[in-house]
Design an enzyme around this catalytic site. Structure first.
Site, PDB file in Angstrom:
ATOM      1  N   SER A   1      17.173  -2.812 -19.566  1.00 14.31           N
ATOM      2  CA  SER A   1      18.013  -1.867 -18.845  1.00 14.31           C
ATOM      3  C   SER A   1      19.316  -1.689 -19.619  1.00 14.31           C
ATOM      4  O   SER A   1      19.879  -2.661 -20.129  1.00 14.31           O
ATOM      5  CB  SER A   1      18.309  -2.381 -17.430  1.00 14.31           C
ATOM      6  OG  SER A   1      19.340  -1.621 -16.823  1.00 14.31           O
TER       7      SER A   1
ATOM      8  N   HIS B   1      -4.569  -5.826   1.373  1.00 13.23           N
ATOM      9  CA  HIS B   1      -3.456  -5.087   1.977  1.00 13.23           C
ATOM     10  C   HIS B   1      -2.099  -5.554   1.429  1.00 13.23           C
ATOM     11  O   HIS B   1      -1.066  -5.383   2.073  1.00 13.23           O
ATOM     12  CB  HIS B   1      -3.460  -5.205   3.510  1.00 13.23           C
ATOM     13  CG  HIS B   1      -4.813  -5.035   4.118  1.00 13.23           C
ATOM     14  ND1 HIS B   1      -5.363  -3.801   4.354  1.00 13.23           N
ATOM     15  CD2 HIS B   1      -5.741  -5.947   4.509  1.00 13.23           C
ATOM     16  CE1 HIS B   1      -6.574  -3.958   4.882  1.00 13.23           C
ATOM     17  NE2 HIS B   1      -6.823  -5.246   4.972  1.00 13.23           N
TER      18      HIS B   1
END
Length: 477
Positions: free
Chosen positions: A284, A154
């Site tokens: 970036s 999870h």
């Protein structure tokens, strides 16, 4: 028209490898059509049809001479791509040889059979790429077989595993995909020489009712094109169910690669493992410090595209009326080719990534540090119970200390659970300095790596030994 003024699929111009692009190129298709016409003429001649060796030789000599501008002129007039190529082949081979091109055949003789050759060869290429990725993962898993790391369920810390064991989970999926492609390649049939509606009526007439010769013709052409046999029965086309097998298998490969890429994106966020990053690479345009997992992200985006294509062949197969309708043609030209090109691009990226993964053990250890005390509590319970204490009472004490430690962590403090348990008069005797050694909590993960590599992966790669080294990444990544 300038190339920059024309739309070209990014799969061909940016993502897929040149080899896969060439496999589905217009020139490859045209040459396969000519190979099929030559094979048909040769087999018909061998079985007694009045075709001369000179006519077949002229077809062979003209095979490479394809003028696509001339083909386009014929197609503009005829509105039929196969007939345009027949006329052009006849022009370059000569009028006498042109007489025997396509004798008894229908358009799907060349169209379907050529596509099956391209599918077969595309599967071969994808298997090469899978073997390269599996080789890289095998080395990586062996190298990091015992490097402990947090395991998650999870996406919450659960127990420990090892970096090598996690890589085995990735490799297992790819290995199963390799087996699927291997089996699909083995069962892929040729359409063969079946005629307009699959009854072989035109060939039966050509051989004056001799059924044995018609069957021999079918076998001879299949063998000439590298197939063990042709499909048992067909309409005008081979059953489009085969296309559903093919694109579904490619979607499965894409899904396995995407699962690996998603894991790597999460690991990159945690700074535990990075994909390769070149010295001059820009993460970036705005944030100079960024090191984005762009290859893994691209895999996920391309995989999503392949998954979307998998529904199309099913619709096409379901909507073929009787022996054939033409609504399959345009759809298949897009779907099959694009699925192969995208899957090829995905595996090219995956080989590049898996060959250059960068592991950061200090970060992995730091990320484990706050979680290990919680995992150690089970051993404390087992030791205390073995010494005669009530399991329920021990559990109550561990739970109380754990909640207090978590509360402190939420205030930004370090995990002090071990100190709390050591100070507890009941729990203290069962807490030692080695209780948080990671190796105590990885179970059989290192041994499972060894067993997986030896018992599953090694035999699989040995079966594909001839493919090893045939593909290396580094193209358009």
């Amino acid at each position: 028209m300038e190339a920059v003024d024309r739309y070209d699929s990014p799969l061909a111009t940016r993502y897929a490898t040149p080899a896969m692009v060439a496999n589905f190129s217009d020139r490859r298709r045209a040459l396969l059509w000519r190979d099929l016409w030559i094979a048909l003429a040769e087999a018909e001649r061998a079985l007694g049809v009045p075709i001369s060796e000179a006519q077949v030789a002229a077809l062979r000599a003209a095979r490479e001479r394809v003028d696509f501008a001339r083909v386009a002129e014929h197609e503009a007039r005829l509105r039929h791509d196969v007939m345009a190529h027949i006329e052009h082949f006849g022009e370059v081979a000569g009028a006498d040889a042109g007489k025997v091109i396509h004798l008894g055949a229908t358009s799907c003789y060349v169209a379907d059979n050529a596509e099956l050759v391209m599918i077969r060869d595309g599967l071969e290429m994808l298997m090469d790429r899978l073997v390269a990725a599996l080789d890289a993962l095998a080395r990586f898993a062996g190298q990091h077989r015992s490097l402990a790391t947090l395991a998650y369920t999870h996406f919450q810390p659960a127990q420990l595993t090892t970096v090598g064991k996690r890589a085995c989970l990735w490799a297992q999926d790819l290995g199963l995909d390799l087996e699927t492609l291997e089996q699909l390649r083995a069962r892929l049939p040729f359409r063969g020489v079946k005629g307009t509606t699959g009854t072989q009526a035109s060939f039966l007439a050509l051989f004056h009712g001799d059924h044995a010769k018609v069957r021999a013709l079918d076998r001879a052409v299949a063998e000439a094109m590298g197939f063990a046999g042709s499909i048992a029965v067909s309409g005008q086309t081979y059953t489009r169910k085969i296309d559903t097998w093919v694109v579904s298998a490619l979607a499965d490969v894409a899904g396995s690669a995407a699962k690996i890429a998603v894991d790597l994106r999460l690991l990159a966020h945690k700074r535990e493992i990075d994909e390769p990053f070149e010295a001059d690479q820009v993460g970036s345009s705005a944030m100079a410090y960024k090191r984005n997992p762009m290859r893994s992200e691209r895999i996920c985006g391309l995989a999503r595209f392949v998954h979307s294509l998998a529904t199309s062949p099913r619709e096409t197969h379901a909507n073929q009326w009787f022996e054939r309708t033409l609504d399959d043609s345009a759809n298949r030209r897009l779907t099959i080719t694009e699925a192969f090109l995208a899957t090829d691009a995905i595996l090219n990226l995956l080989v590049d990534i898996t060959s250059g993964l960068v592991v950061h053990p200090p970060v992995i250890a730091a990320n484990m540090r706050d979680e290990l005390p919680f995992m150690a509590t089970e051993n404390v319970l087992m030791r205390g119970t073995s010494a005669g204490h009530s399991r329920q009472e021990l559990h109550r004490l561990v739970r109380a200390h754990s909640l207090e430690a978590v509360a402190g962590m939420k205030r930004g403090e370090a995990n002090d659970l071990m100190a709390r348990m050591q100070a507890d008069p009941v729990l203290g005797p069962f807490v030692d300095a080695d209780l948080t050694a990671p190796a105590r909590y990885v179970g059989r993960a290192p041994e499972q790596v060894d067993e997986f590599l030896a018992e599953f992966l090694a035999p699989l790669l040995a079966r594909h030994e001839a493919r090893r080294g045939r593909f290396s990444a580094g193209v358009r990544v």
